[in-house]
Write a protein that holds these residues in place. Sequence first.
Motif, PDB file in Angstrom:
ATOM      1  N   LEU A  42      56.167  25.058  97.401  1.00  0.00           N
ATOM      2  CA  LEU A  42      56.315  24.760  95.985  1.00  0.00           C
ATOM      3  C   LEU A  42      56.990  23.404  95.856  1.00  0.00           C
ATOM      4  CD1 LEU A  42      56.145  26.147  93.097  1.00  0.00           C
ATOM      5  CD2 LEU A  42      58.523  26.794  93.470  1.00  0.00           C
ATOM      6  N   GLY A  43      56.373  22.494  95.105  1.00  0.00           N
ATOM      7  CA  GLY A  43      56.960  21.169  94.929  1.00  0.00           C
ATOM      8  C   GLY A  43      56.501  20.204  96.013  1.00  0.00           C
ATOM      9  N   ARG A  44      57.013  19.002  95.951  1.00  0.00           N
ATOM     10  CA  ARG A  44      56.607  17.945  96.879  1.00  0.00           C
ATOM     11  C   ARG A  44      57.826  17.193  97.405  1.00  0.00           C
ATOM     12  NH1 ARG A  44      52.988  20.650  96.615  1.00  0.00           N
ATOM     13  NH2 ARG A  44      50.784  20.264  96.184  1.00  0.00           N
ATOM     14  N   GLU A  45      57.745  16.859  98.695  1.00  0.00           N
ATOM     15  CA  GLU A  45      58.680  15.911  99.270  1.00  0.00           C
ATOM     16  C   GLU A  45      57.993  14.556  99.348  1.00  0.00           C
ATOM     17  OE1 GLU A  45      60.479  17.455 102.862  1.00  0.00           O
ATOM     18  OE2 GLU A  45      61.966  18.492 101.639  1.00  0.00           O
ATOM     19  N   GLY A  46      58.622  13.610 100.083  1.00  0.00           N
ATOM     20  CA  GLY A  46      58.263  12.207  99.953  1.00  0.00           C
ATOM     21  C   GLY A  46      59.312  11.616  99.036  1.00  0.00           C
ATOM     22  N   VAL A  47      59.893  10.491  99.408  1.00  0.00           N
ATOM     23  CA  VAL A  47      61.146  10.047  98.790  1.00  0.00           C
ATOM     24  C   VAL A  47      61.064   9.981  97.269  1.00  0.00           C
ATOM     25  CG1 VAL A  47      62.801   8.154  98.646  1.00  0.00           C
ATOM     26  CG2 VAL A  47      61.870   8.821 100.864  1.00  0.00           C
ATOM     27  N   ARG A  48      60.034   9.322  96.737  1.00  0.00           N
ATOM     28  CA  ARG A  48      59.965   9.162  95.279  1.00  0.00           C
ATOM     29  C   ARG A  48      59.812  10.505  94.577  1.00  0.00           C
ATOM     30  NH1 ARG A  48      55.576   7.287  91.904  1.00  0.00           N
ATOM     31  NH2 ARG A  48      54.366   6.713  93.745  1.00  0.00           N
ATOM     32  N   TRP A  49      59.022  11.403  95.168  1.00  0.00           N
ATOM     33  CA  TRP A  49      58.809  12.711  94.554  1.00  0.00           C
ATOM     34  C   TRP A  49      60.066  13.568  94.653  1.00  0.00           C
ATOM     35  CZ3 TRP A  49      55.232   9.571  96.474  1.00  0.00           C
ATOM     36  CH2 TRP A  49      54.076   9.376  95.718  1.00  0.00           C
ATOM     37  N   ALA A  50      60.795  13.470  95.755  1.00  0.00           N
ATOM     38  CA  ALA A  50      62.048  14.201  95.889  1.00  0.00           C
ATOM     39  C   ALA A  50      63.085  13.697  94.888  1.00  0.00           C
ATOM     40  CB  ALA A  50      62.579  14.078  97.312  1.00  0.00           C
ATOM     41  N   ILE A  51      63.145  12.382  94.690  1.00  0.00           N
ATOM     42  CA  ILE A  51      64.060  11.833  93.689  1.00  0.00           C
ATOM     43  C   ILE A  51      63.718  12.376  92.302  1.00  0.00           C
ATOM     44  CG2 ILE A  51      64.713   9.701  92.468  1.00  0.00           C
ATOM     45  CD1 ILE A  51      64.519   8.260  95.175  1.00  0.00           C
ATOM     46  N   HIS A  52      62.444  12.483  92.010  1.00  0.00           N
ATOM     47  CA  HIS A  52      62.027  13.029  90.711  1.00  0.00           C
ATOM     48  C   HIS A  52      62.547  14.453  90.541  1.00  0.00           C
ATOM     49  CE1 HIS A  52      59.327  14.599  87.570  1.00  0.00           C
ATOM     50  NE2 HIS A  52      59.278  13.349  87.153  1.00  0.00           N
ATOM     51  N   ASP A  53      62.455  15.275  91.604  1.00  0.00           N
ATOM     52  CA  ASP A  53      62.956  16.642  91.521  1.00  0.00           C
ATOM     53  C   ASP A  53      64.470  16.684  91.392  1.00  0.00           C
ATOM     54  OD1 ASP A  53      60.619  18.113  91.535  1.00  0.00           O
ATOM     55  OD2 ASP A  53      60.514  18.239  93.719  1.00  0.00           O
ATOM     56  N   MET A  54      65.152  15.690  91.949  1.00  0.00           N
ATOM     57  CA  MET A  54      66.614  15.688  91.940  1.00  0.00           C
ATOM     58  C   MET A  54      67.191  14.997  90.717  1.00  0.00           C
ATOM     59  SD  MET A  54      67.299  14.892  95.972  1.00  0.00           S
ATOM     60  CE  MET A  54      66.500  15.882  97.235  1.00  0.00           C
ATOM     61  N   THR A  55      66.333  14.634  89.794  1.00  0.00           N
ATOM     62  CA  THR A  55      66.780  14.040  88.528  1.00  0.00           C
ATOM     63  C   THR A  55      66.134  14.775  87.364  1.00  0.00           C
ATOM     64  OG1 THR A  55      64.998  12.400  88.669  1.00  0.00           O
ATOM     65  CG2 THR A  55      67.168  11.731  89.481  1.00  0.00           C
ATOM     66  N   GLU A  56      66.731  14.605  86.206  1.00  0.00           N
ATOM     67  CA  GLU A  56      66.209  15.200  84.977  1.00  0.00           C
ATOM     68  C   GLU A  56      66.005  14.111  83.936  1.00  0.00           C
ATOM     69  OE1 GLU A  56      68.203  19.597  84.894  1.00  0.00           O
ATOM     70  OE2 GLU A  56      69.510  17.909  84.387  1.00  0.00           O
ATOM     71  N   GLU A  57      65.044  14.328  83.067  1.00  0.00           N
ATOM     72  CA  GLU A  57      64.773  13.353  82.013  1.00  0.00           C
ATOM     73  C   GLU A  57      65.737  13.560  80.847  1.00  0.00           C
ATOM     74  OE1 GLU A  57      60.715  11.195  81.325  1.00  0.00           O
ATOM     75  OE2 GLU A  57      60.634  13.271  80.630  1.00  0.00           O
ATOM     76  N   ARG A  58      66.318  12.461  80.386  1.00  0.00           N
ATOM     77  CA  ARG A  58      67.220  12.525  79.237  1.00  0.00           C
ATOM     78  C   ARG A  58      66.687  11.570  78.155  1.00  0.00           C
ATOM     79  NH1 ARG A  58      73.325  11.797  80.610  1.00  0.00           N
ATOM     80  NH2 ARG A  58      72.936  13.913  81.433  1.00  0.00           N
ATOM     81  N   LEU A  59      66.588  12.076  76.958  1.00  0.00           N
ATOM     82  CA  LEU A  59      65.994  11.342  75.839  1.00  0.00           C
ATOM     83  C   LEU A  59      67.061  10.699  74.957  1.00  0.00           C
ATOM     84  CD1 LEU A  59      63.572  10.727  73.860  1.00  0.00           C
ATOM     85  CD2 LEU A  59      64.082  12.956  72.816  1.00  0.00           C
ATOM     86  N   LEU A  60      66.799   9.501  74.499  1.00  0.00           N
ATOM     87  CA  LEU A  60      67.595   8.837  73.473  1.00  0.00           C
ATOM     88  C   LEU A  60      66.686   8.528  72.285  1.00  0.00           C
ATOM     89  CD1 LEU A  60      70.187   7.344  72.464  1.00  0.00           C
ATOM     90  CD2 LEU A  60      69.242   5.291  73.579  1.00  0.00           C
TER      91      LEU A  60
END
Length: 475
Positions: free
Chosen positions: A453-471
């Motif tokens: 479930l999900g993807r590794e690879g540096v950019r994809w892992a960073i995406h999983d380890m961050t959340e989107e915040r809206l302004l």
Amino acid sequence: MKRKRWPYYLANRPVQADTALEVVDKFSGERVARCAFADAEAIDAAIAAAHGARAAMAAFPPDARRAVLEHCVARFRARSEELALALCIEAGKPIRDARGEVTRLIDTFRIAADESVRIGGEVLELAISPRTRGYRGMTRRVPIGACSFITPFNFPLNLVAHKVAPAIAAGCPFVLKPAAKTPLGALIIGEVLAETDLPAGAFSILPCSNEDAAALAEDERIALLSFTGGLVGWDLKARAGRKKVTLELGGNAACIVDADPGRPLAEVVERLVFGAYYQSGQSCISVQRILVHRDHHDALAKQLAAAVRKLKAGDPRDEATFIGPVIDEDAAKRIDGWIDAAIAGGATALVRGKRRGNMLPAALLRDVPRDADLQRKEAFGPVACLEAFDDFDDALARVNDSDFGLQAGVFTGSIAHAMRAWDRLEVGGVVVGDVPSFRVDNMPYGGVKHSGLGREGVRWAIHDMTEERLLVLRD
């Protein structure tokens, strides 16, 4: 590798706790080191430290994260032969393969250093109706919080790197449990991280029991669990509660050799040998099932068997060794038993040797029954199964007839067949012109079905380890 006692790392600091964990040379069986072994109390302290470091890590500037990662790259280069020897000893990995993994460790941290200053967002047009005129929006990605990582024995450096490096780039504190059979590579990484100015509590690297590691899945202070290993990962997911979970759980990768393979048969054979027997087959994307068009089946079987017989097995320190030991004798007995069962069910052994302890010679079988463990499950050893097909669509269906779906390889000179494979194969990645064992550390990597479930690879892992915040801004 002269050191005999190794600390673990708790909240950035080395701790010489109970050194109950013995590390053995997988070829000789000799004890080579003792490592500090964390208990439940240490795990709880590490989780508390990571949870407490969330704000400091989020505020740690991107250029400072990059500097940490670049420091790691430089130190890994300087210690590359030490790292390779540690792999060779603790994992039984042939020294040439071990050096290759050190190169990938360096690449992964280097990629993460670059990506650490590219974590951006977007501007949104919100004036989609008269009601929203005068409003505009922007998004950015922010660290998810404390992460827990659990890694397996087969790539003790690179699979650790694919969790640790993106976490640092993203600004996430973490607790890592490396495999108890192969902890030394992770502890060397911890030693290098301890040289940096990461905020207090940013990382802990703790060899520990599976029972004490339960908190890494269950504790609510952990925001993300990333697990690489066996099917037990699904149980961890069920116990993880509300946290995000990523899983990489292996497979029984297939490779198709089409009527027009698009490559000389000798080159196909060379790549199949690499894909099936590299590091004794102990890779999640090792070639386990080979489907060959009937036009080429007999010729390829003959050439492949001849090439497999020539593979040198023995001491992984020997530069000429291609097949080293598997991780332990239980694993060797299991694989050997699956081979016996396949032969009893009607398969033919084209190449087969005699097991000695955890040394299992390379094996190649033909016409393995579809319901055999060697077809249905993940062998994770130096064995491949060969079968013929007449129709390309049937070959695709056979690849999909699996509970797993990590990567698949297709040797074809037909662009139509390449695209059909990409459209129809139920896998995370399709590799055309090469074996499924091919991986580059900046590409998305992961599977479907039981493979994860999900993807590794540096950019994809960073995406999983961050959340989107809206302004939202009003004029």
